[in-house]
Design an enzyme around this catalytic site. Structure first.
Site, PDB file in Angstrom:
ATOM      1  N   ASN A   7      22.038  18.662  42.558  1.00 39.43           N
ATOM      2  CA  ASN A   7      22.915  19.813  42.346  1.00 39.43           C
ATOM      3  C   ASN A   7      24.260  19.256  41.876  1.00 39.43           C
ATOM      4  O   ASN A   7      25.086  18.843  42.683  1.00 39.43           O
ATOM      5  CB  ASN A   7      23.057  20.595  43.652  1.00 39.43           C
ATOM      6  CG  ASN A   7      23.940  21.818  43.506  1.00 39.43           C
ATOM      7  OD1 ASN A   7      24.565  22.026  42.460  1.00 39.43           O
ATOM      8  ND2 ASN A   7      23.996  22.621  44.549  1.00 39.43           N
ATOM      9  N   ARG A  95      19.470  21.969  39.895  1.00 41.39           N
ATOM     10  CA  ARG A  95      20.021  23.325  39.999  1.00 41.39           C
ATOM     11  C   ARG A  95      20.839  23.603  38.736  1.00 41.39           C
ATOM     12  O   ARG A  95      21.741  22.827  38.393  1.00 41.39           O
ATOM     13  CB  ARG A  95      20.921  23.436  41.218  1.00 41.39           C
ATOM     14  CG  ARG A  95      21.575  24.786  41.276  1.00 41.39           C
ATOM     15  CD  ARG A  95      22.652  24.851  42.304  1.00 41.39           C
ATOM     16  NE  ARG A  95      23.207  26.191  42.341  1.00 41.39           N
ATOM     17  CZ  ARG A  95      24.467  26.455  42.630  1.00 41.39           C
ATOM     18  NH1 ARG A  95      25.291  25.482  42.928  1.00 41.39           N
ATOM     19  NH2 ARG A  95      24.887  27.688  42.640  1.00 41.39           N
ATOM     20  N   HIS A 184      22.889  32.996  43.004  1.00 38.62           N
ATOM     21  CA  HIS A 184      22.311  32.673  44.329  1.00 38.62           C
ATOM     22  C   HIS A 184      20.817  33.016  44.359  1.00 38.62           C
ATOM     23  O   HIS A 184      20.257  33.223  45.432  1.00 38.62           O
ATOM     24  CB  HIS A 184      22.989  33.482  45.466  1.00 38.62           C
ATOM     25  CG  HIS A 184      24.411  33.125  45.728  1.00 38.62           C
ATOM     26  ND1 HIS A 184      25.348  34.088  46.033  1.00 38.62           N
ATOM     27  CD2 HIS A 184      25.056  31.948  45.768  1.00 38.62           C
ATOM     28  CE1 HIS A 184      26.524  33.514  46.233  1.00 38.62           C
ATOM     29  NE2 HIS A 184      26.364  32.203  46.069  1.00 38.62           N
ATOM     30  N   ASN A 215      30.802  30.729  50.641  1.00 39.09           N
ATOM     31  CA  ASN A 215      32.083  30.849  49.937  1.00 39.09           C
ATOM     32  C   ASN A 215      31.966  31.919  48.869  1.00 39.09           C
ATOM     33  O   ASN A 215      32.852  32.735  48.682  1.00 39.09           O
ATOM     34  CB  ASN A 215      32.472  29.505  49.323  1.00 39.09           C
ATOM     35  CG  ASN A 215      33.017  28.569  50.383  1.00 39.09           C
ATOM     36  OD1 ASN A 215      33.867  28.964  51.173  1.00 39.09           O
ATOM     37  ND2 ASN A 215      32.504  27.360  50.432  1.00 39.09           N
ATOM     38  N   ARG A 245      37.419  35.158  45.677  1.00 43.93           N
ATOM     39  CA  ARG A 245      37.085  36.023  44.530  1.00 43.93           C
ATOM     40  C   ARG A 245      37.184  37.496  44.922  1.00 43.93           C
ATOM     41  O   ARG A 245      36.774  37.881  46.012  1.00 43.93           O
ATOM     42  CB  ARG A 245      35.666  35.724  44.046  1.00 43.93           C
ATOM     43  CG  ARG A 245      35.544  34.403  43.327  1.00 43.93           C
ATOM     44  CD  ARG A 245      34.096  34.112  42.980  1.00 43.93           C
ATOM     45  NE  ARG A 245      33.676  32.865  43.588  1.00 43.93           N
ATOM     46  CZ  ARG A 245      32.413  32.452  43.683  1.00 43.93           C
ATOM     47  NH1 ARG A 245      31.438  33.204  43.209  1.00 43.93           N
ATOM     48  NH2 ARG A 245      32.130  31.305  44.261  1.00 43.93           N
ATOM     49  N   ASP A 286      38.888  30.477  54.569  1.00 47.19           N
ATOM     50  CA  ASP A 286      37.808  30.005  55.442  1.00 47.19           C
ATOM     51  C   ASP A 286      37.681  30.974  56.619  1.00 47.19           C
ATOM     52  O   ASP A 286      38.644  31.219  57.342  1.00 47.19           O
ATOM     53  CB  ASP A 286      38.108  28.579  55.941  1.00 47.19           C
ATOM     54  CG  ASP A 286      36.887  27.970  56.616  1.00 47.19           C
ATOM     55  OD1 ASP A 286      36.398  28.550  57.617  1.00 47.19           O
ATOM     56  OD2 ASP A 286      36.399  26.930  56.138  1.00 47.19           O
ATOM     57  N   GLY A 334      26.631  30.219  55.081  1.00 43.58           N
ATOM     58  CA  GLY A 334      27.643  29.836  56.075  1.00 43.58           C
ATOM     59  C   GLY A 334      28.109  30.956  56.988  1.00 43.58           C
ATOM     60  O   GLY A 334      28.064  30.839  58.215  1.00 43.58           O
ATOM     61  N   ASN A 338      26.378  31.958  60.709  1.00 41.50           N
ATOM     62  CA  ASN A 338      27.227  31.495  61.816  1.00 41.50           C
ATOM     63  C   ASN A 338      28.152  32.525  62.430  1.00 41.50           C
ATOM     64  O   ASN A 338      28.702  32.301  63.507  1.00 41.50           O
ATOM     65  CB  ASN A 338      28.098  30.324  61.331  1.00 41.50           C
ATOM     66  CG  ASN A 338      27.270  29.111  60.996  1.00 41.50           C
ATOM     67  OD1 ASN A 338      26.492  28.648  61.832  1.00 41.50           O
ATOM     68  ND2 ASN A 338      27.398  28.611  59.791  1.00 41.50           N
ATOM     69  N   GLU A 388      18.325  25.986  49.896  1.00 38.50           N
ATOM     70  CA  GLU A 388      18.197  26.018  48.434  1.00 38.50           C
ATOM     71  C   GLU A 388      17.524  24.755  47.905  1.00 38.50           C
ATOM     72  O   GLU A 388      16.774  24.809  46.938  1.00 38.50           O
ATOM     73  CB  GLU A 388      19.583  26.231  47.808  1.00 38.50           C
ATOM     74  CG  GLU A 388      20.069  27.664  48.028  1.00 38.50           C
ATOM     75  CD  GLU A 388      21.538  27.882  47.745  1.00 38.50           C
ATOM     76  OE1 GLU A 388      22.358  27.536  48.624  1.00 38.50           O
ATOM     77  OE2 GLU A 388      21.880  28.399  46.683  1.00 38.50           O
TER      78      GLU A 388
END
Ligand code: ADP
Length: 402
Positions: A7, A95, A184, A215, A245, A286, A334, A338, A388
């Site tokens: 990747n 990828r 994705h 992210n 974004r 984050d 992520g 989580n 992935e």
């Protein structure tokens, strides 16, 4: 067969060597800050097993060739290596972010394929060039091993025109390929297949909404195993609110801001991609930092969380209607895996969709696939860790067997 997954990003290269007999990871790692004064190289042999060993180096990595050299050298290193010769690798899976609508499946790379990936660069100027570099480095340093391109866009290629066309003059699609592609795809496909396996059903007989929250964030509506709509668009800027974004926005804001703040097209592009989303609202991107500040009472962090969850809820409602009936919802990546607070903010009070969250089952970080809805919930809601690399390796094997 052993498959090396690459990747390649603009300044990083993630890699994983998998033994596809049992889908186990033989080696994995990443090279970061390629081209900067000090780069970072990480290699792990047999991760998460008793035989795990790790090598970490901080050193200048001038370019992707040097990064690929590190990968090849480590994998067959006398002390840390896991194979003796690179010819033991059956294939390399790459990828590739954008496949436009040229690629309807993963493909064996030849000169013609590389040419098309290059042609698509204007649609993904930040991503496709490094994918091509990754392929070229593999061809140079690991000759005689076939390369397979696995695209983030392919899973979404089953969307009907009514979902992928924008309501703008059609010539923009016909001449410039302006349309929704979605991203994705590897992750959405992986978790959709996993949920079918876990529920003992065929994916072709299921309607699923997949929610990838990393992210970058995106959702997909999967009807009878095929993607029928997804939230990202021609680029990964559209749809959900993300770390930096904006996601969906009235396009007239851009002309308004351009005119009244005297911003150039490039400045607006940077603002929407790098200064917006969670960061635009509370200054942080984050999720862990945002929770910490929100817990201390910070109003803008609380608002950012509300906005982030609200947008996901709107898409859940939209996709439930698109699908007509719904069997499962899957959270991944992520934040999806989580973040129990975000999951509960998204899933509260969804009787209208037949989703009933079990607050106990939802608690904490979830490391292995798990149902988080109640036994009575009509729609089963899952957390399924994405993988992935494994999906790219599976696609690579499938292309070679074809
Ligand atoms: P990428 O899209 O780069 O692959 P990831 O899937 O790793 O990203 O997701 C990154 C996001 O996951 C970040 O916003 C990070 O804050 C969030 N995240 C990671 N761990 C946690 C956690 N324990 N709680 C909440 N969010 C988390």
């Amino acid at each position: 067969m052993k498959v090396l997954v690459i990747n390649a990003g603009s300044s990083s290269m993630k890699y994983q060597l998998l033994n596809m007999e049992d889908e186990s990871v033989m080696a994995t790692g990443l090279v970061e800050r390629i081209g900067e004064a000090t780069g970072k190289m990480i290699y792990k042999k047999f991760p998460d097993t008793d035989a795990e060993a790790k090598v970490e180096r901080d050193d200048h990595v001038p370019d992707h060739r040097a990064a690929m050299h590190f990968v090849v050298d480590m994998i067959k290193d006398a002390e840390y290596g896991v194979i003796k010769d690179m010819n033991e690798v059956g294939a390399i899976g790459h990828r590739v972010v954008h496949g436009s609508d040229y690629f309807k499946s993963s493909v064996l790379v030849d000169e013609a394929v590389k040419e098309v990936i290059r042609k698509i660069i204007p649609l993904a100027p930040l991503h496709n060039p490094s994918a091509i570099t990754g392929v070229e480095m593999a061809e140079e340093l690991i000759p005689n091993v076939p390369n397979v391109a696995v695209f983030d866009t392919v899973f979404h290629q089953t969307m009907p025109e009514r979902a992928f066309l924008y309501a703008v003059p059609r010539s923009l699609y016909e001449e410039q390929k302006v349309r929704r592609y979605g991203f994705h795809g590897t992750s959405h496909k992986y978790v959709a297949q996993q949920v079918a396996t876990l529920m003992g059903k065929k994916l072709e007989e299921m309607n699923v909404i997949t929610v990838h929250l990393g992210n970058g964030c995106s959702m997909a509506a999967v009807k009878n195993g095929k993607c029928v709509d997804t939230s990202m668009g021609m680029t990964p800027l559209a749809g959900l609110m993300m770390g930096t974004r904006s996601g969906d926005i009235d396009p007239a804001v851009l002309t308004y801001v351009g005119e009244h703040k005297n911003m150039s097209v490039e400045e607006i592009d940077t603002m929407l991609n790098k200064e917006s989303g969670l960061k635009g609202i509370c200054g942080l991107n984050d999720m862990r930092d945002i929770h910490e500040k929100a817990a201390r009472g910070d109003a803008s962090c609380k608002l950012a969380l509300e906005m982030f969850s609200y947008r996901i809820r709107k898409y859940l409602g939209a996709y439930a209607v698109v699908l007509g009936s719904l069997d499962a919802v899957v959270f991944t990546a992520g934040i999806g895996e989580n973040d129990d607070i975000v999951r509960s903010m998204v899933l509260r009070d969804l009787d209208c969709l037949g989703i009933e969250l079990d607050l106990d089952k939802n608690k904490g970080r979830i490391k292995a696939s798990k149902v988080i809805s109640t036994d009575a919930s009509r729609v089963k809601t899952w957390v399924i860790p994405t993988n992935e690399e494994l999906q790219i390796a599976r696609e690579t094997v499938a292309v070679l067997k074809h």
